[in-house]
Enzyme design. Structure first.
Site, PDB file in Angstrom:
ATOM      1  N   ARG A   2       6.341  -0.340  -3.902  1.00  0.00           N
ATOM      2  CA  ARG A   2       5.947  -0.980  -2.649  1.00  0.00           C
ATOM      3  C   ARG A   2       5.078  -2.218  -2.893  1.00  0.00           C
ATOM      4  O   ARG A   2       4.933  -3.041  -2.004  1.00  0.00           O
ATOM      5  CB  ARG A   2       5.182   0.005  -1.770  1.00  0.00           C
ATOM      6  CG  ARG A   2       6.012   1.205  -1.360  1.00  0.00           C
ATOM      7  CD  ARG A   2       5.175   2.221  -0.606  1.00  0.00           C
ATOM      8  NE  ARG A   2       4.786   1.733   0.689  1.00  0.00           N
ATOM      9  CZ  ARG A   2       5.492   1.855   1.809  1.00  0.00           C
ATOM     10  NH1 ARG A   2       6.642   2.474   1.774  1.00  0.00           N
ATOM     11  NH2 ARG A   2       5.055   1.383   2.943  1.00  0.00           N
ATOM     12  N   CYS A  39       0.824  -1.206   0.000  1.00  0.00           N
ATOM     13  CA  CYS A  39       0.000   0.000   0.000  1.00  0.00           C
ATOM     14  C   CYS A  39       0.862   1.262   0.000  1.00  0.00           C
ATOM     15  O   CYS A  39       1.803   1.374   0.772  1.00  0.00           O
ATOM     16  CB  CYS A  39      -0.963   0.075   1.181  1.00  0.00           C
ATOM     17  SG  CYS A  39      -2.208  -1.201   1.174  1.00  0.00           S
ATOM     18  N   ASN A  63      -3.762   2.091   5.054  1.00  0.00           N
ATOM     19  CA  ASN A  63      -2.766   1.016   4.949  1.00  0.00           C
ATOM     20  C   ASN A  63      -2.790   0.270   6.276  1.00  0.00           C
ATOM     21  O   ASN A  63      -2.764   0.897   7.333  1.00  0.00           O
ATOM     22  CB  ASN A  63      -1.375   1.627   4.702  1.00  0.00           C
ATOM     23  CG  ASN A  63      -0.273   0.586   4.686  1.00  0.00           C
ATOM     24  OD1 ASN A  63      -0.538  -0.612   4.618  1.00  0.00           O
ATOM     25  ND2 ASN A  63       0.965   1.041   4.758  1.00  0.00           N
ATOM     26  N   GLY A  64      -2.846  -1.065   6.230  1.00  0.00           N
ATOM     27  CA  GLY A  64      -2.857  -1.842   7.471  1.00  0.00           C
ATOM     28  C   GLY A  64      -4.055  -2.764   7.499  1.00  0.00           C
ATOM     29  O   GLY A  64      -4.686  -3.031   6.470  1.00  0.00           O
ATOM     30  N   GLU A  95      11.262 -15.360  -6.627  1.00  0.00           N
ATOM     31  CA  GLU A  95      10.430 -14.162  -6.615  1.00  0.00           C
ATOM     32  C   GLU A  95      10.464 -13.413  -7.937  1.00  0.00           C
ATOM     33  O   GLU A  95       9.508 -12.719  -8.270  1.00  0.00           O
ATOM     34  CB  GLU A  95      10.783 -13.234  -5.439  1.00  0.00           C
ATOM     35  CG  GLU A  95      12.176 -12.710  -5.415  1.00  0.00           C
ATOM     36  CD  GLU A  95      12.478 -11.903  -4.153  1.00  0.00           C
ATOM     37  OE1 GLU A  95      11.554 -11.463  -3.471  1.00  0.00           O
ATOM     38  OE2 GLU A  95      13.667 -11.713  -3.875  1.00  0.00           O
ATOM     39  N   GLU A 124      19.586 -17.379  -0.570  1.00  0.00           N
ATOM     40  CA  GLU A 124      19.288 -16.083  -1.184  1.00  0.00           C
ATOM     41  C   GLU A 124      19.201 -16.219  -2.711  1.00  0.00           C
ATOM     42  O   GLU A 124      18.326 -15.630  -3.350  1.00  0.00           O
ATOM     43  CB  GLU A 124      20.365 -15.066  -0.765  1.00  0.00           C
ATOM     44  CG  GLU A 124      20.298 -13.704  -1.429  1.00  0.00           C
ATOM     45  CD  GLU A 124      19.021 -12.915  -1.160  1.00  0.00           C
ATOM     46  OE1 GLU A 124      18.138 -13.400  -0.434  1.00  0.00           O
ATOM     47  OE2 GLU A 124      18.903 -11.815  -1.719  1.00  0.00           O
ATOM     48  N   LYS A 140      15.799 -15.306  -4.798  1.00  0.00           N
ATOM     49  CA  LYS A 140      15.777 -14.338  -5.895  1.00  0.00           C
ATOM     50  C   LYS A 140      15.123 -14.953  -7.133  1.00  0.00           C
ATOM     51  O   LYS A 140      14.346 -14.307  -7.824  1.00  0.00           O
ATOM     52  CB  LYS A 140      17.204 -13.884  -6.239  1.00  0.00           C
ATOM     53  CG  LYS A 140      17.809 -12.929  -5.236  1.00  0.00           C
ATOM     54  CD  LYS A 140      17.184 -11.552  -5.338  1.00  0.00           C
ATOM     55  CE  LYS A 140      17.202 -10.743  -4.071  1.00  0.00           C
ATOM     56  NZ  LYS A 140      16.472 -11.156  -2.907  1.00  0.00           N
ATOM     57  N   LYS A 153       7.060  -4.465  -1.435  1.00  0.00           N
ATOM     58  CA  LYS A 153       8.405  -4.118  -0.975  1.00  0.00           C
ATOM     59  C   LYS A 153       8.481  -4.098   0.542  1.00  0.00           C
ATOM     60  O   LYS A 153       9.430  -4.567   1.145  1.00  0.00           O
ATOM     61  CB  LYS A 153       8.794  -2.756  -1.558  1.00  0.00           C
ATOM     62  CG  LYS A 153      10.176  -2.256  -1.145  1.00  0.00           C
ATOM     63  CD  LYS A 153      11.253  -3.098  -1.782  1.00  0.00           C
ATOM     64  CE  LYS A 153      12.651  -2.696  -1.362  1.00  0.00           C
ATOM     65  NZ  LYS A 153      13.607  -3.788  -1.618  1.00  0.00           N
ATOM     66  N   HIS A 205      20.934 -36.414   2.706  1.00  0.00           N
ATOM     67  CA  HIS A 205      19.877 -36.773   3.667  1.00  0.00           C
ATOM     68  C   HIS A 205      18.485 -36.591   3.075  1.00  0.00           C
ATOM     69  O   HIS A 205      17.515 -36.495   3.816  1.00  0.00           O
ATOM     70  CB  HIS A 205      20.051 -35.944   4.939  1.00  0.00           C
ATOM     71  CG  HIS A 205      21.384 -36.170   5.582  1.00  0.00           C
ATOM     72  ND1 HIS A 205      21.668 -37.293   6.313  1.00  0.00           N
ATOM     73  CD2 HIS A 205      22.524 -35.446   5.540  1.00  0.00           C
ATOM     74  CE1 HIS A 205      22.928 -37.242   6.731  1.00  0.00           C
ATOM     75  NE2 HIS A 205      23.468 -36.128   6.266  1.00  0.00           N
ATOM     76  N   TRP A 256      -2.689  -2.997  -1.813  1.00  0.00           N
ATOM     77  CA  TRP A 256      -2.268  -4.407  -1.874  1.00  0.00           C
ATOM     78  C   TRP A 256      -3.344  -5.167  -1.115  1.00  0.00           C
ATOM     79  O   TRP A 256      -3.471  -5.032   0.105  1.00  0.00           O
ATOM     80  CB  TRP A 256      -0.899  -4.543  -1.216  1.00  0.00           C
ATOM     81  CG  TRP A 256      -0.236  -5.865  -1.421  1.00  0.00           C
ATOM     82  CD1 TRP A 256       0.541  -6.230  -2.474  1.00  0.00           C
ATOM     83  CD2 TRP A 256      -0.259  -6.998  -0.541  1.00  0.00           C
ATOM     84  NE1 TRP A 256       0.994  -7.507  -2.308  1.00  0.00           N
ATOM     85  CE2 TRP A 256       0.524  -8.019  -1.132  1.00  0.00           C
ATOM     86  CE3 TRP A 256      -0.871  -7.263   0.688  1.00  0.00           C
ATOM     87  CZ2 TRP A 256       0.712  -9.254  -0.539  1.00  0.00           C
ATOM     88  CZ3 TRP A 256      -0.679  -8.500   1.274  1.00  0.00           C
ATOM     89  CH2 TRP A 256       0.106  -9.483   0.658  1.00  0.00           C
TER      90      TRP A 256
END
Ligand code: F6R
Length: 614
Positions: free
Chosen positions: A27, A2, A101-102, A491, A484, A488, A609, A507, A75
């Site tokens: 964002r 948002c 937002n929230g 996403e 990481e 990457k 974001k 294993h 969002w």
């Protein structure tokens, strides 16, 4: 997650709000909207999808010229990303428009109360409850600010609310609890936004707000109070980056630009840390050396990429300080009743400084009287403000949703913290610390070398554009690098990818290996590290089962050459610092592969974001 913009001043509110929303697109969002007030009436336009859809809507159905307005990129949480659920929401009486937002946790009971009074809702959102409550309050005769305070007192959960009222055409008001909001201080104009990027082209002077505060902006005034109307503490600050930092500067993606900014970001984060008395100085550590000497445990808490930076930190901090160090995903931390006490040092890592899970972890830690140090890239954000101390990374604004320079600078800040603790606790001699600082100072040039030699990695992206799955392996600090690399790829390229500790392969995960599966392996430096040979054996095990190996190893590592289908050379560095060079090819690979697949690299699907809800 948002984006919010509010404006009052002499300019066109539509222009300022739409441009502000454009700068907040990074964002993450799935619908957008705007509302302005003109001649005592509200006009709103809202569209699902990208901001461009809203711009088309505004062309086809213009709103009146106005110098007073609010806008929002949403969002979706409560209700899908439809036009009707997009913000702003208007009260039934047409008096107020509001964005949020929230998450309003008690929205269901408030909605039932309003419906019993005859209010008809036009969306499925929790936000509309706040708009309708505010409409009811202003109707009862209270001013807009007072009404917003009354509404805020009734809401539970996390919220930033920004609203306008037809009866008060010179003001925009906002309330904040647990969600981001900053004020931009202009001349004859003022701004409200989720972050400074929204107004940086108009002003670099900002005001940081605290929890449970209400702010009213007019063209010439900014008034902040708490939810009861009492005095509130705020902090003015100057934003030390300008508009050019928020532009792509000739790159196709912000992410690619940010990958290339890493040598400078790392250098800036290291700048000024070696004091004139020949010791490491961390000015922002406001915790006394005595207290740091008493610490008997460190717990690092973070999410996503920042969590992987924390995993690297654990190896370095334990090695240098001999203090036991745990790393925990922030969203798991407080719900398992962790054992922390006043002797525990909690280190939180957050690029944005607004991640809700990390923030809640801090609050929990402080309730247990632990000391909290934040590693953060965003001046004035909530996480550093609520911590005992902060080490700022100096990466500049990170706009691409996938963290890159944020990660590398977090790792650097963790090294600095580890060395500082070793110094304070007498675990290392001054010349040992200086030698490590000197090596850290060589890292920007080494990262640059990896960037300069990127072609092989970029070529790989073309080869692997169609693979369904990729594995990443590493040991020791190479393990978080593998995680990481996998994150990457997931996403950005939407490819299934997994990171494993190379020793764990036998294993279970080795069952995944078959012909053609690309496996990236991060190899520890040769000769100086006992794990090197073990990883070389792991590579042979993979090769024996037909997988394609892409090996990241120190330049001149002849042991590994025979087993690498593709060899990506890394500059010579000591083991603990290797993530600073080994991560970069994996970032480039993911960025390039996503580009070749035609994905929006800066705004990958479903991602935000700054994750400001738990
Ligand atoms: C992945 C990524 C996220 C963030 C995570 C924490 O590329 O960017 O996993 O690292 O959401 O964000 P911050 O660091 O802002 O707390």
């Amino acid at each position: 997650m948002c984006g919010i913009v509010g404006y009052v001043g002499p300019r066109s509110a539509q222009d300022v709000v739409i441009e502000g929303l454009r700068r907040l697109e990074y964002r993450g969002y799935d619908s957008a909207g705007i509302a302005v007030e003109s001649q005592g009436e509200l006009s709103a336009r809202k569209k699902s999808g990208k901001l461009a859809n809203l711009v088309v809507e505004l062309d086809e159905h213009p709103i009146p010229a106005s110098t007073h307005g609010i806008g929002h990129t949403r969002w979706a949480t409560h209700g899908g990303p439809t036009d009707a659920n997009a913000h702003p929401h208007l009260s039934q009486n047409g008096r107020v428009a509001l964005v949020h937002n929230g998450i309003i946790e008690n929205f269901a009971e408030l909605r039932a109360e309003l419906e019993a009074e005859g209010v008809e809702f036009t969306s499925e959102t929790d936000t509309e409850v706040a708009a309708q409550l505010l409409g009811r309050e202003v109707e009862s005769g209270a001013g807009l600010v007072e009404s917003l305070r009354a509404v805020s007192r009734r809401l539970e959960g996390a919220f930033t609310l920004v609203a306008i009222d037809t009866a008060e055409p010179e003001s925009v008001v906002a309330a904040r609890r647990n969600s981001p909001l900053v004020v931009g201080l202009g001349e004859g104009e003022n701004f409200l936004a989720s972050d400074v990027a929204a107004f940086i082209e108009h002003t670099r002077e900002a005001l940081e707000l605290g929890q449970d505060q209400v702010v009213e902006i007019t063209p010439d005034t900014v008034t902040v109070t708490d939810f009861d109307g009492g005095e509130a503490e705020t902090r003015p600050y100057h934003v030390d980056w300008d508009l050019s930092a928020a532009e792509k500067d000739g790159f196709d993606w912000f992410m690619r630009k940010e990958i290339f900014e890493q040598p400078k970001a790392v250098a800036d984060t290291l700048l000024g840390r070696w004091g004139s008395k020949g010791e490491l100085v961390l000015d922002e550590i406001r915790i006394s050396p005595e207290t740091l000497r008493r610490i008997d445990k460190i717990v690092i808490v973070a999410c996503g990429t920042a969590f992987y930076a924390g995993m690297v930190a654990k190896y370095a901090i334990e090695h240098w300080t001999r203090i036991p160090c745990e790393v925990e995903i922030a969203s798991e931390f407080r719900y398992r009743d962790p054992i922390i006490d006043p002797m525990t040092l909690v280190v939180t890592i957050s690029q944005s400084g607004e991640t809700a899970d990390t923030l809640m972890a801090i609050r929990h830690a402080r309730e247990q009287h632990a000391k909290v140090i934040a590693i953060c890239n965003t001046n004035g954000a909530t996480i550093p403000r609520e911590s005992d101390a902060v080490i700022y990374t100096h990466a500049g604004p990170e706009i691409g949703v996938a963290s890159t320079k944020g990660f590398l600078t977090q790792v650097v800040a963790c090294y600095l913290l580890g060395l500082y603790l070793a110094q304070v606790r007498g675990m290392k001699y001054g010349d040992e610390i200086k030698a490590l600082m000197d090596e850290l100072d060589t890292m920007p040039a080494k990262i640059q070398k990896v960037l300069d030699e990127r072609q092989r990695v970029l070529d790989l992206a073309a080869e692997f554009a169609k693979v369904p799955s990729v594995l990443f392996l590493g040991r020791h600090v190479g393990y978080p690098v593998a995680l990481e690399g996998a994150l990457k790829l997931k996403e950005l390229a939407y490819i299934h990818a997994e990171g494993f500790a190379a020793g764990e392969l036998k294993h279970g995960p080795i069952a995944l290996i078959d012909q053609e599966l690309p496996v990236f392996v991060v190899v520890p430096p040769q000769g100086r590290d006992q794990l090197h040979d073990k990883v070389v054996s792991n590579i042979q095990e993979i090769r024996a089962r037909g997988a394609r190996t892409i090996v990241l190893a120190e330049e001149g590592d002849t042991d590994v050459e025979p087993y690498a289908d593709v060899l990506i050379p890394l500059p010579r560095v000591s083991t603990l610092l290797q993530p600073l060079v080994a991560t970069v090819p994996l970032q480039l690979f993911a960025c390039e592969l996503a580009t070749q697949k035609g994905h929006d690299v800066d705004q990958p699907r479903n991602l935000a974001k700054s994750v400001t809800v738990e």
